[in-house]
Write an enzyme that holds these catalytic residues in place. Sequence first.
Site, mmCIF file in Angstrom:
data_model
loop_
_atom_site.group_PDB
_atom_site.id
_atom_site.type_symbol
_atom_site.label_atom_id
_atom_site.label_comp_id
_atom_site.label_asym_id
_atom_site.label_seq_id
_atom_site.Cartn_x
_atom_site.Cartn_y
_atom_site.Cartn_z
ATOM 1 N N ASP A 16 49.395 -45.159 53.766
ATOM 2 C CA ASP A 16 48.718 -45.145 52.458
ATOM 3 C C ASP A 16 47.898 -46.245 52.680
ATOM 4 O O ASP A 16 48.083 -47.197 53.260
ATOM 5 C CB ASP A 16 49.753 -45.023 51.239
ATOM 6 C CG ASP A 16 48.967 -44.650 50.204
ATOM 7 O OD1 ASP A 16 47.992 -44.360 50.285
ATOM 8 O OD2 ASP A 16 49.525 -44.966 49.048
ATOM 9 N N ASN A 64 48.014 -33.284 48.295
ATOM 10 C CA ASN A 64 46.719 -33.824 48.794
ATOM 11 C C ASN A 64 45.882 -32.743 48.536
ATOM 12 O O ASN A 64 44.595 -33.043 48.875
ATOM 13 C CB ASN A 64 46.840 -34.412 50.017
ATOM 14 C CG ASN A 64 47.464 -35.686 50.167
ATOM 15 O OD1 ASN A 64 48.142 -36.184 51.087
ATOM 16 N ND2 ASN A 64 47.405 -36.494 49.151
HETATM 17 C C1 IPE Z 1 51.215 -40.164 50.257
HETATM 18 O O1 IPE Z 1 49.962 -40.701 49.761
HETATM 19 C C2 IPE Z 1 50.945 -38.793 50.853
HETATM 20 C C3 IPE Z 1 50.688 -39.331 52.335
HETATM 21 C C4 IPE Z 1 50.574 -40.615 52.771
HETATM 22 C C5 IPE Z 1 50.027 -38.344 53.010
HETATM 23 P P1 IPE Z 1 49.183 -40.729 48.353
HETATM 24 O O2 IPE Z 1 48.019 -41.473 48.387
HETATM 25 O O3 IPE Z 1 48.716 -38.963 48.523
HETATM 26 O O4 IPE Z 1 50.076 -40.673 47.398
HETATM 27 P P2 IPE Z 1 50.006 -41.101 45.642
HETATM 28 O O5 IPE Z 1 49.094 -40.050 45.133
HETATM 29 O O6 IPE Z 1 49.389 -42.505 45.617
HETATM 30 O O7 IPE Z 1 51.343 -40.834 45.291
HETATM 31 C C1 IPE Z 2 46.697 -42.049 52.886
HETATM 32 O O1 IPE Z 2 45.471 -43.012 52.515
HETATM 33 C C2 IPE Z 2 46.010 -40.973 53.883
HETATM 34 C C3 IPE Z 2 46.305 -39.600 53.160
HETATM 35 C C4 IPE Z 2 47.079 -39.504 52.032
HETATM 36 C C5 IPE Z 2 45.710 -38.431 53.824
HETATM 37 P P1 IPE Z 2 44.686 -42.471 51.049
HETATM 38 O O2 IPE Z 2 43.584 -41.581 51.376
HETATM 39 O O3 IPE Z 2 46.010 -42.032 50.233
HETATM 40 O O4 IPE Z 2 44.017 -43.942 50.652
HETATM 41 P P2 IPE Z 2 44.037 -44.518 49.312
HETATM 42 O O5 IPE Z 2 45.478 -44.397 48.642
HETATM 43 O O6 IPE Z 2 43.194 -43.732 48.519
HETATM 44 O O7 IPE Z 2 43.534 -45.835 49.291
HETATM 45 MG MG MG Z 3 47.014 -43.072 48.721
#
Ligand code: IPE
Ligand code: IPE
Ligand code: MG
Length: 234
Positions: A16, A64
Amino acid sequence: MQEEIKIPRHIAFIMDGNGRWAKKRLLPRKVGHREGVSALRRMVDECEKAGVEMVSFYAFSTENWTRPQEEIDALFKMVKEFADNHLGEYVKRGFRIMFMGDLSKLPRETVESLKKIILSAKDNKGMIVNIALNYGGRDEILHAVNRILSEGIREVDMQTLSDCMYTGGLPDPDVIVRSSGEKRLSNFMLWQAAYAELIFVDDYWPDFDAKIFRKILEEYSKRDRRYGNVRRIG
Ligand code: IPE
Ligand code: IPE
Ligand code: MG
């Protein structure tokens, strides 16, 4: 005296913070995702060096899909590029490569690249590299229950359900690591996480390197795993 370092059999990463990593640098989110792929590759190398048996990465959740289409498209294009450019090398290194989640919803070209890799790695015996794509813990449990029903099984025990998970027959994660300071599972490995140690790291995922990996192992080694008993087990 230096503490003894314990190596988890199975380590799982909730990757994340790619977006925030990019935002901090005034870059588009997809640059953060690209750097995220490099971080994943660094962690695979570290896990191999440490002698981990299985490493899992949460790459795309069932939630997602609510992101802007442009970001989703960029992500799956990157997954395809990663499969085409790097997974072949992993196959040569003997890794067993698996993807957990409902792949049927992914773009066709991405799935074709993934299938090629699954096929070429099928006889490998090395470290298991498991990538969660269109994965949700609740979705996985439903999928398992429906599989059981379709097989006409009338009574279910713990083993039956475990075996029907995407990770059937593989060890549960000993430790789940989440980057970027968020402290939640976000629907990751709900069944398998029952006794996992949880480690939350403030650094964004693209910054994960050998130093952070070492700190994770040190933190994990300090944990007292009791599994409901009164003393440390294992
Ligand atoms: C969790 O990250 C899912 C993945 C790492 C694929 P998200 O960024 O989607 O999760 P939330 O929305 O902060 O819970
Ligand atoms: C994790 O990084 C990757 C996926 C969930 C695909 P994010 O895209 O959630 O990054 P933040 O949380 O917006 O910084
Ligand atoms: Mg995220």
